[in-house]
Scaffold this motif. Structure first.
Motif, PDB file in Angstrom:
ATOM      1  N   UNK A 267     -55.261  -6.996  -1.934  1.00 54.59           N
ATOM      2  CA  UNK A 267     -53.953  -6.588  -1.427  1.00 54.59           C
ATOM      3  C   UNK A 267     -53.165  -7.772  -0.880  1.00 54.59           C
ATOM      4  N   UNK A 268     -53.840  -8.689  -0.220  1.00 54.78           N
ATOM      5  CA  UNK A 268     -53.142  -9.876   0.291  1.00 54.78           C
ATOM      6  C   UNK A 268     -52.644 -10.752  -0.852  1.00 54.78           C
ATOM      7  N   UNK A 269     -53.436 -10.850  -1.922  1.00 59.02           N
ATOM      8  CA  UNK A 269     -52.982 -11.601  -3.092  1.00 59.02           C
ATOM      9  C   UNK A 269     -51.761 -10.930  -3.711  1.00 59.02           C
ATOM     10  N   UNK A 270     -51.809  -9.610  -3.822  1.00 57.25           N
ATOM     11  CA  UNK A 270     -50.662  -8.862  -4.359  1.00 57.25           C
ATOM     12  C   UNK A 270     -49.397  -9.159  -3.548  1.00 57.25           C
ATOM     13  N   UNK A 271     -49.518  -9.121  -2.225  1.00 52.44           N
ATOM     14  CA  UNK A 271     -48.353  -9.335  -1.372  1.00 52.44           C
ATOM     15  C   UNK A 271     -47.861 -10.781  -1.449  1.00 52.44           C
ATOM     16  N   UNK A 272     -48.785 -11.737  -1.488  1.00 52.62           N
ATOM     17  CA  UNK A 272     -48.387 -13.144  -1.589  1.00 52.62           C
ATOM     18  C   UNK A 272     -47.728 -13.423  -2.930  1.00 52.62           C
ATOM     19  N   UNK A 273     -48.256 -12.816  -3.995  1.00 53.90           N
ATOM     20  CA  UNK A 273     -47.662 -13.015  -5.320  1.00 53.90           C
ATOM     21  C   UNK A 273     -46.220 -12.517  -5.324  1.00 53.90           C
ATOM     22  N   UNK A 274     -45.993 -11.384  -4.688  1.00 54.18           N
ATOM     23  CA  UNK A 274     -44.626 -10.860  -4.604  1.00 54.18           C
ATOM     24  C   UNK A 274     -43.733 -11.834  -3.838  1.00 54.18           C
ATOM     25  N   UNK A 275     -44.257 -12.417  -2.762  1.00 51.53           N
ATOM     26  CA  UNK A 275     -43.463 -13.321  -1.927  1.00 51.53           C
ATOM     27  C   UNK A 275     -43.071 -14.603  -2.656  1.00 51.53           C
ATOM     28  N   UNK A 276     -43.979 -15.128  -3.500  1.00 53.52           N
ATOM     29  CA  UNK A 276     -43.704 -16.410  -4.167  1.00 53.52           C
ATOM     30  C   UNK A 276     -43.214 -16.230  -5.595  1.00 53.52           C
TER      31      UNK A 276
END
Length: 313
Positions: free
Chosen positions: A254-263
Motif C-alpha cells: 500500500x505504501x508503494x502504491x501511494x508513493x507511485x501515485x505521488x511521483x
C-alpha cells in the motif's frame, strides 16, 4: 476479483494455522533452525518432473546456478527473470517451480531463475551484485520490450532494486515489473504491523526483522538496496503489484502504491481480500485468478498510462 474467500482457500488457511506454519517467523530461534534446513544440499534444484516437461538449462553467474525454463516448442519471445522469496534466508521452494510451469503453460514465455546468495553467509551487497550480473548476462540479448522482471516477497524487493539500478545506469527498463507480496521495508516499523501480524497465518514481524538484520549486514535498514521503498521510484517502467489482506507485507504494498501515485509512476494494484502471503503459488481459485492476471501482464504489448490503477475488490 473474488468478493468472498473460496472454500479451498479457507481450508488452506486453516491448515496453515493447524500446522503452526507461522512459528518459523514468529520465533527467532525457530527461524535460525529453519535456515540450515532450507539451505541444505540440493534444495535449489528443479524437480525431475520439470526436466521432463520443459526445456531446462543451467548456467552459472558469479558461481551461482541460474535455471532457464522454456517450452520445448517456444511460442513467445517474452523472457521473465524471476527472483524467489524466502526472506533472504530461505531457498526456493517446490511451489515456485510449479508456479513457473503454470506461467509458462499459459504464456509460452521463458523463465530464468537465479539461485542468488542467501544470508547469513552472504550479505546484501553480494546478492545485489549477483542479480545485476544475472540480468546482464542472461537477458542481455533479449529485446527490452520482451523483458519482464518478477519476484515474490524478498524477491519482489530484489526486482525493484534491479529496476532502480537500471534507471540509475540510464539503461532501458524492462517491459514489465511484477511484484508479488513484496517485502520492501526491512525495518518492519509500520504501526499497522501488529494488527496484520495477528491475522497473518504464515509470516510474523519478529522473524522478518531478524532475517532483515542478517541480510543487511553493515547497511542501514533504510538503505534502498535493502528497503527499496525508500528509493526514488522514478522513471520506472510498467509496475504491477499483487498482495493479500492477511499478509503483514500488505503495508509495504500500500505504501508503494501511494508513493507511485505521488511521483507519477504507472502502477497496477491488485489487492485480494482474505489472501495470505504468496497465495499465488497455491493451487486455489484465487491463485489461479492471480496467475491469469499475471499471464496477461507478461503477454501484453500495449502502452500503459502513467497512473495508478486498482483492480476492483
Amino acid at each position: 476479483m473474488f468478493r468472498g474467500t473460496s472454500l479451498r482457500a479457507r481450508l488452506f488457511i486453516a491448515r496453515l494455522w493447524l500446522t503452526r506454519a507461522k512459528k518459523t517467523y514468529a520465533d527467532v530461534g525457530a527461524l535460525h533452525r529453519s535456515i540450515e534446513q532450507s539451505q541444505g544440499p540440493g534444495a535449489a534444484q528443479p524437480p525431475a518432473t520439470l526436466w521432463r516437461r520443459l526445456s531446462v538449462r543451467c548456467r552459472e553467474v558469479d558461481g551461482r546456478p541460474c535455471y532457464t525454463l522454456a517450452p520445448k516448442a517456444p511460442t513467445s519471445s517474452k523472457h521473465v527473470l524471476y527472483f524467489h522469496g524466502g526472506a533472504y534466508v530461505h531457498q526456493i521452494q517446490k511451489d515456485h517451480w510449479s508456479f513457473f510451469e503454470r506461467l509458462i503453460e499459459r504464456t509460452g514465455c521463458t523463465v530464468t531463475v537465479p539461485i542468488y546468495p542467501l544470508a547469513p553467509d552472504h550479505k546484501s551487497d553480494e546478492t545485489v551484485r549477483m542479480i545485476k550480473d544475472a540480468y546482464n548476462e542472461l537477458l542481455g540479448d533479449t529485446d527490452p520490450g520482451d523483458r519482464v522482471i518478477m519476484g515474490d516477497s524478498a524477491g519482489g524487493a530484489l526486482a525493484l532494486v534491479l529496476s532502480e539500478a537500471l534507471e540509475e545506469a540510464h539503461e532501458p527498463q524492462p517491459k514489465e515489473l511484477v511484484l508479488i507480496c513484496p517485502w520492501l521495508d526491512i525495518t518492519m516499523t509500520d504501526p499497522a504491523l501488529p494488527e496484520l501480524d495477528r491475522i497473518d497465518p504464515y509470516l510474523a514481524v519478529a522473524g522478518l526483522r531478524e532475517a532483515g538484520r542478517l541480510y543487511a549486514g553493515d547497511l542501514d535498514k533504510r538503505d534502498p538496496l535493502v528497503s527499496p521503498l525508500f528509493g526514488p521510484l522514478s522513471n520506472l517502467g510498467r509496475v504491477s503489484v499483487f498482495v493479500g489482506t492477511r499478509d503483514v507485507l500488505l503495508v509495504d504494498a500500500r505504501r508503494l502504491r501511494d508513493r507511485a501515485r505521488d511521483v507519477g509512476v504507472g502502477l497496477e494494484y491488485h489487492e485480494y481480500p482474505g489472501m495470505f502471503h504468496a497465495w499465488l503459488l497455491a493451487d486455489i481459485p484465487e491463485g489461479h485468478d492471480a496467475l491469469k492476471r499475471i499471464a496477461t501482464v507478461v503477454g501484453r504489448v500495449r502502452e500503459f498510462p502513467h497512473e495508478t490503477r486498482e483492480s476492483p475488490a
